[in-house]
Every structure is written in C-alpha cells, then in structure tokens.
Design a protein around this motif. Structure first.
Motif, PDB file in Angstrom:
ATOM      1  N   VAL A  75      15.602   4.706   8.860  1.00  0.00           N
ATOM      2  CA  VAL A  75      14.829   4.554   7.620  1.00  0.00           C
ATOM      3  C   VAL A  75      13.797   3.432   7.765  1.00  0.00           C
ATOM      4  CG1 VAL A  75      14.950   4.039   5.154  1.00  0.00           C
ATOM      5  CG2 VAL A  75      16.728   5.436   6.234  1.00  0.00           C
ATOM      6  N   ILE A  76      14.252   2.278   8.259  1.00  0.00           N
ATOM      7  CA  ILE A  76      13.344   1.138   8.427  1.00  0.00           C
ATOM      8  C   ILE A  76      12.248   1.470   9.437  1.00  0.00           C
ATOM      9  CG2 ILE A  76      13.195  -1.241   9.243  1.00  0.00           C
ATOM     10  CD1 ILE A  76      15.980  -1.704   8.147  1.00  0.00           C
ATOM     11  N   GLY A  77      12.637   2.107  10.539  1.00  0.00           N
ATOM     12  CA  GLY A  77      11.657   2.456  11.567  1.00  0.00           C
ATOM     13  C   GLY A  77      10.603   3.406  11.072  1.00  0.00           C
ATOM     14  N   LEU A  78      11.009   4.377  10.221  1.00  0.00           N
ATOM     15  CA  LEU A  78      10.038   5.309   9.654  1.00  0.00           C
ATOM     16  C   LEU A  78       9.027   4.584   8.773  1.00  0.00           C
ATOM     17  CD1 LEU A  78       8.952   8.108   8.945  1.00  0.00           C
ATOM     18  CD2 LEU A  78      10.761   8.312   7.234  1.00  0.00           C
ATOM     19  N   LEU A  79       9.500   3.675   7.932  1.00  0.00           N
ATOM     20  CA  LEU A  79       8.597   2.933   7.046  1.00  0.00           C
ATOM     21  C   LEU A  79       7.624   2.070   7.850  1.00  0.00           C
ATOM     22  CD1 LEU A  79      11.119   1.815   4.280  1.00  0.00           C
ATOM     23  CD2 LEU A  79       9.423   3.637   4.132  1.00  0.00           C
ATOM     24  N   ILE A  80       8.155   1.365   8.844  1.00  0.00           N
ATOM     25  CA  ILE A  80       7.300   0.479   9.642  1.00  0.00           C
ATOM     26  C   ILE A  80       6.285   1.284  10.441  1.00  0.00           C
ATOM     27  CG2 ILE A  80       7.289  -1.177  11.554  1.00  0.00           C
ATOM     28  CD1 ILE A  80       9.974  -2.192  10.573  1.00  0.00           C
ATOM     29  N   ALA A  81       6.730   2.362  11.067  1.00  0.00           N
ATOM     30  CA  ALA A  81       5.807   3.178  11.862  1.00  0.00           C
ATOM     31  C   ALA A  81       4.713   3.777  10.986  1.00  0.00           C
ATOM     32  CB  ALA A  81       6.584   4.287  12.574  1.00  0.00           C
ATOM     33  N   TRP A  82       5.075   4.221   9.792  1.00  0.00           N
ATOM     34  CA  TRP A  82       4.088   4.814   8.874  1.00  0.00           C
ATOM     35  C   TRP A  82       3.034   3.783   8.464  1.00  0.00           C
ATOM     36  CZ3 TRP A  82       3.459   9.798   7.473  1.00  0.00           C
ATOM     37  CH2 TRP A  82       2.569  10.057   6.418  1.00  0.00           C
ATOM     38  N   VAL A  83       3.474   2.585   8.148  1.00  0.00           N
ATOM     39  CA  VAL A  83       2.541   1.531   7.743  1.00  0.00           C
ATOM     40  C   VAL A  83       1.632   1.139   8.900  1.00  0.00           C
ATOM     41  CG1 VAL A  83       2.378  -0.886   7.031  1.00  0.00           C
ATOM     42  CG2 VAL A  83       4.017   0.631   5.909  1.00  0.00           C
ATOM     43  N   LEU A  84       2.198   0.988  10.090  1.00  0.00           N
ATOM     44  CA  LEU A  84       1.408   0.552  11.240  1.00  0.00           C
ATOM     45  C   LEU A  84       0.361   1.587  11.641  1.00  0.00           C
ATOM     46  CD1 LEU A  84       4.136  -1.102  13.510  1.00  0.00           C
ATOM     47  CD2 LEU A  84       2.381  -2.248  12.152  1.00  0.00           C
ATOM     48  N   VAL A  85       0.673   2.858  11.472  1.00  0.00           N
ATOM     49  CA  VAL A  85      -0.250   3.907  11.896  1.00  0.00           C
ATOM     50  C   VAL A  85      -1.254   4.253  10.803  1.00  0.00           C
ATOM     51  CG1 VAL A  85      -0.431   6.330  12.600  1.00  0.00           C
ATOM     52  CG2 VAL A  85       1.375   4.884  13.546  1.00  0.00           C
ATOM     53  N   ARG A  86      -0.819   4.315   9.559  1.00  0.00           N
ATOM     54  CA  ARG A  86      -1.652   4.839   8.483  1.00  0.00           C
ATOM     55  C   ARG A  86      -2.502   3.795   7.765  1.00  0.00           C
ATOM     56  NH1 ARG A  86      -1.389  10.092   6.639  1.00  0.00           N
ATOM     57  NH2 ARG A  86      -0.615  11.389   8.344  1.00  0.00           N
ATOM     58  N   TYR A  87      -2.206   2.516   7.911  1.00  0.00           N
ATOM     59  CA  TYR A  87      -2.918   1.506   7.129  1.00  0.00           C
ATOM     60  C   TYR A  87      -3.544   0.452   8.034  1.00  0.00           C
ATOM     61  CZ  TYR A  87      -0.234   3.562   3.310  1.00  0.00           C
ATOM     62  OH  TYR A  87       0.326   4.439   2.423  1.00  0.00           O
ATOM     63  N   GLU A  88      -4.690  -0.008   7.624  1.00  0.00           N
ATOM     64  CA  GLU A  88      -5.376  -1.114   8.287  1.00  0.00           C
ATOM     65  C   GLU A  88      -5.246  -2.354   7.410  1.00  0.00           C
ATOM     66  OE1 GLU A  88      -6.822  -1.439  11.157  1.00  0.00           O
ATOM     67  OE2 GLU A  88      -6.780   0.635  11.892  1.00  0.00           O
ATOM     68  N   PHE A  89      -4.780  -3.456   7.982  1.00  0.00           N
ATOM     69  CA  PHE A  89      -4.620  -4.693   7.234  1.00  0.00           C
ATOM     70  C   PHE A  89      -4.630  -5.860   8.217  1.00  0.00           C
ATOM     71  CE2 PHE A  89      -0.537  -2.803   8.169  1.00  0.00           C
ATOM     72  CZ  PHE A  89       0.169  -3.845   8.758  1.00  0.00           C
ATOM     73  N   PRO A  90      -4.975  -7.055   7.739  1.00  0.00           N
ATOM     74  CA  PRO A  90      -5.005  -8.219   8.622  1.00  0.00           C
ATOM     75  C   PRO A  90      -3.624  -8.472   9.241  1.00  0.00           C
ATOM     76  CG  PRO A  90      -6.105  -8.706   6.550  1.00  0.00           C
ATOM     77  CD  PRO A  90      -5.427  -7.387   6.369  1.00  0.00           C
ATOM     78  N   GLY A  91      -3.616  -8.690  10.558  1.00  0.00           N
ATOM     79  CA  GLY A  91      -2.369  -8.977  11.246  1.00  0.00           C
ATOM     80  C   GLY A  91      -1.594  -7.748  11.667  1.00  0.00           C
ATOM     81  N   ARG A  92      -2.220  -6.565  11.557  1.00  0.00           N
ATOM     82  CA  ARG A  92      -1.497  -5.336  11.907  1.00  0.00           C
ATOM     83  C   ARG A  92      -1.110  -5.318  13.381  1.00  0.00           C
ATOM     84  NH1 ARG A  92      -2.496  -0.199  13.839  1.00  0.00           N
ATOM     85  NH2 ARG A  92      -4.692  -0.688  14.170  1.00  0.00           N
ATOM     86  N   ARG A  93      -2.026  -5.746  14.253  1.00  0.00           N
ATOM     87  CA  ARG A  93      -1.712  -5.739  15.679  1.00  0.00           C
ATOM     88  C   ARG A  93      -0.618  -6.745  16.011  1.00  0.00           C
ATOM     89  NH1 ARG A  93      -7.445  -5.069  19.022  1.00  0.00           N
ATOM     90  NH2 ARG A  93      -8.006  -3.027  18.120  1.00  0.00           N
ATOM     91  N   LEU A  94      -0.622  -7.869  15.331  1.00  0.00           N
ATOM     92  CA  LEU A  94       0.437  -8.856  15.552  1.00  0.00           C
ATOM     93  C   LEU A  94       1.781  -8.293  15.121  1.00  0.00           C
ATOM     94  CD1 LEU A  94       1.448 -11.692  16.251  1.00  0.00           C
ATOM     95  CD2 LEU A  94       0.821 -12.398  13.928  1.00  0.00           C
ATOM     96  N   LEU A  95       1.782  -7.633  13.951  1.00  0.00           N
ATOM     97  CA  LEU A  95       3.020  -7.027  13.471  1.00  0.00           C
ATOM     98  C   LEU A  95       3.496  -5.934  14.419  1.00  0.00           C
ATOM     99  CD1 LEU A  95       5.123  -6.835  11.220  1.00  0.00           C
ATOM    100  CD2 LEU A  95       3.627  -5.216  10.046  1.00  0.00           C
ATOM    101  N   ASP A  96       2.562  -5.175  14.954  1.00  0.00           N
ATOM    102  CA  ASP A  96       2.924  -4.115  15.888  1.00  0.00           C
ATOM    103  C   ASP A  96       3.557  -4.693  17.154  1.00  0.00           C
ATOM    104  OD1 ASP A  96       2.731  -1.203  16.671  1.00  0.00           O
ATOM    105  OD2 ASP A  96       1.551  -2.083  18.275  1.00  0.00           O
TER     106      ASP A  96
END
Length: 274
Positions: A75-96
């Motif tokens: 469940v957590i992995g699905l939410l994180i993967a969806w956010v990382l792929v579908r949204y652009e936001f400051p610090g996204r690459r760091l979070l990835d």
C-alpha cells in the motif's frame, strides 16, 4: 526474436565458465553443504529440530510479520510510486533517491535507530508508550522494521509500470463520466496488479531473510519476539549437536525462499506478458 548464436558473441565461453564457477562456489556449494548436513540427520531428529514448539513459534512470527509487513509495504509503495511518477514538486528527485536508502543502509544501523526511536525514552516512544503503543522490543517493532526495508521493492516494481500507463485511456474514461476513483479502479489498477503482486512477493522474501535490523528491535524473547533466523544463530552459538539443528532450520527457510523465488519469477513473467 530468435535465439542468440553463442558463436558470434566474443568471450561467450569464458563468460559462461566464470558464471558457472561463481554460482557453484558462492551459491550452490554452501547451500548444498547445508542441505547435506541436514539430510544426515534421522527423520525423527530432523522433525524434532524443525518442528519443536520454539521453532513453530519462530516460524509463525517470521512468516506472519513478513506477510503483514509486505501487505503494508504494498500500500505504501503504491502511494509513493504514484506520487513520484505522476507529480512534479520541489525535492522530488531527493525523495526518489531516499527510497533506496533502506537497501543501502546497514541493517544493524536500522535496527539500532528504530530501537532507540521507539524505546520508552526515545523521541517517539516517550509519547507512544504512555498510550500503550510499544514498538520497541515487540512484534509491532518487527513489522515496522520490515515495512522500512520492504517498501522500496514495491516502489521500484511499480514505477516503470506507472510511467508506461497510457494517459489516453484516462482521458477517455473521464469523457465517459467516470470519476477519478472509478478511473483508477477500473482502468489503472488492473494494469498495476501484476507489479503489485511482484513487489509484495519481493518484500515478503526480503522480510523472511531479515536478521540484522530485527535482532535489535525485537528483544529476541523465545515464543514471543524470536524470529527464525535468530533461532538458527542461537543454535549455532550453542555448538555441539545444536549445529545440526541449526542446519535443519536453515534448510526449512531455504526451501521457503526457493519457493518464493519460483513464485517471483512466475509473477515477473506474468507482468511482462501483461
């Protein structure tokens, strides 16, 4: 695609020989020695070693905690993967990049961090323990640690699939009057199921073999918070005939791991066909 002709590949013979020797010396030989040692026991000795009350309690905790943690990781992995792929936001690459931290972090460090964090005097434990939530030296702590080390497998299994989803199908669903939830449930989710199952199986396999992080946060109490890998180490430290018992227990976990490996390979093949 046709089969690759090995005669036209430079260094094929040398590479194949190196691969076979590597697998034989570093993988097959140690595992084979473990199995042979376990098979040297009589049927009654083997059964007594792998099916004692303490061993059954350790199996139940290892498999049960791994299953629960793998489900939460999915469940957590699905939410994180969806956010990382579908949204652009400051610090996204760091979070990835931080997603892979549990895979690079020494397991002992993770165990020490979580045990100190959730202890009665820890940063979070001082607030949780008075509420009756004890995550250190408990089964809850084991699940939390297994989620920490398992969710990156789900994220990495899902990211390429989410990236490949056709946006035109979502637009068509929206034009037909489907809500966002209906679009996700009926259009997107079916395409994600094979990778979700693969990520779940990978997280489960990782949890079954985990030792370093759990040993610090579980308390290692027999029949309560003792996992199967710790029981194996305990038997080895006792020496004597207990070493054979340790190899018998290890053989059981090895069989479970091989079964999971077969399942994972089947799921990955299914995912590619989908």
């Amino acid at each position: 695609m046709g089969r690759i002709n090995p005669k036209v590949l430079p260094g094929y013979g040398l590479s194949l020989g190196f691969t076979v020797v590597y697998l034989a010396v570093l993988v097959l030989l140690p595992l084979g020695a473990c199995v042979v040692t376990a098979l040297g026991m009589s049927a009654s000795e083997f059964t007594a070693a792998v099916w004692s009350r303490r061993a059954r309690a350790a199996y139940a905790l290892s498999f049960g905690a791994s299953l629960v943690a793998a489900a939460i990781s999915t469940v957590i992995g699905l939410l994180i993967a969806w956010v990382l792929v579908r949204y652009e936001f400051p610090g996204r690459r760091l979070l990835d990049s931080l997603v892979d931290l549990p895979l690079a972090l020494p397991t002992a460090v993770a165990g020490l961090v979580f045990s100190n964090l959730y202890s009665a005097e820890g940063w979070l434990g001082q607030f949780l323990v008075p509420l009756g939530i004890e995550a250190a030296y408990s089964r809850l702590g084991i699940v939390v640690v297994l989620v920490f080390i398992g969710f990156p497998f789900v994220v990495r299994a899902l990211e390429p699939v989410i990236q490949s989803l056709d946006s035109e199908e979502e637009e068509a669903a929206a034009l037909l009057g489907a809500s966002r939830w209906q679009t996700f449930r009926h259009v997107l989710f079916p395409a994600l199921v094979p990778s979700l199952i693969t990520g779940f199986a990978l997280a489960l396999a990782r949890g079954l073999g985990e030792y370093g992080s759990i040993v610090f946060v579980s308390g290692n109490m027999p029949y309560k918070t003792e996992i199967a890998p710790f029981l194996i180490v305990s038997r080895l430290e006792e020496g004597g005939d207990r070493v054979k018992e340790a190899t018998a227990l290890a053989t059981v976990l090895l069989a479970a791991s091989l079964l999971l490996l077969v399942v994972i390979n089947r799921l990955e093949a299914w995912s590619r066909r989908g």
